[in-house]
Design an enzyme around this catalytic site. Structure first.
Site, short mmCIF file in Angstrom:
data_model
loop_
_atom_site.label_atom_id
_atom_site.label_comp_id
_atom_site.label_asym_id
_atom_site.label_seq_id
_atom_site.Cartn_x
_atom_site.Cartn_y
_atom_site.Cartn_z
N GLN A 1 0.82 -1.19 0.00
CA GLN A 1 0.00 0.00 0.00
C GLN A 1 0.87 1.25 0.00
OE1 GLN A 1 -3.03 -1.63 3.18
NE2 GLN A 1 -3.86 0.24 2.31
N GLN B 1 2.83 -10.74 10.68
CA GLN B 1 3.31 -9.53 10.04
C GLN B 1 2.28 -8.41 10.04
OE1 GLN B 1 1.55 -8.57 6.61
NE2 GLN B 1 3.26 -9.37 5.44
N HIS C 1 0.52 -2.38 10.93
CA HIS C 1 1.70 -2.99 11.54
C HIS C 1 1.92 -2.63 13.01
CE1 HIS C 1 2.91 -4.96 7.88
NE2 HIS C 1 2.69 -3.83 7.23
N SER D 1 5.32 -5.48 3.18
CA SER D 1 3.99 -5.59 3.80
C SER D 1 3.07 -6.44 2.92
CB SER D 1 3.42 -4.19 4.04
OG SER D 1 2.19 -4.25 4.75
#
Length: 311
Positions: A10, A249, A200, A91
């Site tokens: 993203q 994650q 995160h 990510s």
């Protein structure tokens, strides 16, 4: 082989992305059409026409970025691009890497990232989540700033993107306080990002727990190409290991500096960013200037990457 391939997450999305590539490589539109059938809406039209606020919705961005990365990979492979020796993803990009390494099917990955986005949105306190980018301070300085700001809520460093570039995430008030402290400490820049989730951060643990149920229902195979986890900075192993790490994650920092250095230590001298934009290519150059970093976001750069000499 000296080629590594990395996949963006993203933040690399933009209205109109991959339009020029689609005019040359039919695999681009074919991949978007496949995704549209699975998602139940016209993803290509959404990406091309926007508006930006729709594309930037987490529940749209994540499937769009996965599709964009897979589309670029398919075009690369179909037109004779060399297979990399190793991969990594930033990510969300880890899902793309695992699809391209034939660990997870494209259909299963689309369903997973769509669920992941929904769970992340649900886990973010409504109106009280924020992320910010801090430039020009050391990792330790940002960590200390987050500790000082956390008295009024969660503020955590979550993306170690390059030397001097760290993203923080958490409760809005605490992140805003961290931005003020960073400026007072001499940060070259400290700005809030236009996001609606605290990606995160530990606020995302419920999202990871929910995603674990979806992961348990899909087939996950050992990757046919080595994929480095950007959380633990080590190669993914078997299906159970991958499920565990993809769950973790969601609420763990992205160690992109260490991941890029690991790719280089494993022999990569050329790193190709597979997907829209050039964010990761730029980060790679800042991490190690000796590396050739190229992106596949336009016909010219795509051709440049194809024409490179690889060992």
């Amino acid at each position: 082989m000296n080629l590594a391939m990395v996949f963006p997450g993203q933040g690399s999305q933009s209205v109109g992305m991959q339009a020029e590539l689609a005019a040359i490589y039919p695999q681009i539109r074919e991949t978007y059409d496949e995704a549209s059938d699975l998602l139940g809406f016209d993803l290509w039209m959404t990406v091309q026409d926007g508006p930006r606020e729709v594309l930037d919705r987490t529940t749209v961005t994540q499937p769009a970025m996965l599709t964009a990365g897979v589309a670029a990979w398919r075009a690369w492979c179909r037109h004779g691009g060399r297979k990399p020796a190793i991969m990594a993803g930033h990510s969300l990009g880890e899902f793309t890497a695992l699809v391209c390494a034939e660990s997870i099917s494209f259909q299963d990955a689309l369903n997973l990232v769509r669920a992941r986005a929904r769970y992340m949105q649900e886990a973010s306190p409504q109106g009280d989540s924020a992320m910010a980018a801090v430039l020009g301070l050391s990792d330790k300085e940002v960590i200390d700033i987050c500790d000082n700001a956390s008295g009024i809520g969660i503020a955590e460093p979550v993306n170690f993107n390059s030397p001097g570039q760290v993203v923080i995430s958490g409760h809005k008030g605490a992140v805003q306080r961290a931005v003020v402290l960073a400026k007072e400490q001499g940060a070259r820049r400290a700005i809030l990002l236009h996001v609606s989730v605290a990606s995160h951060s530990t606020l995302m643990r419920p999202a990871g727990d929910a995603l674990a149920e979806n992961l348990a229902e899909v087939e996950v195979r050992p990757p046919k190409i080595t994929v480095i986890s950007a959380t633990d900075v080590r190669p993914y192993k078997d299906g159970d290991d991958i499920r565990h790490e993809l769950r973790r994650q969601v609420s763990s920092p992205v160690q992109w500096v260490l991941t890029t250095r690991a790719l280089i230590e494993l022999g990569a001298t050329k790193i190709v960013e597979c997907g829209p934009g050039n964010v990761l290519a730029g980060l790679c150059r800042r991490i190690d200037r000796s590396v050739t970093a190229i992106c596949l976001d336009a016909p010219e750069s795509f051709a440049d990457a194809m024409n490179q000499e690889y060992n």
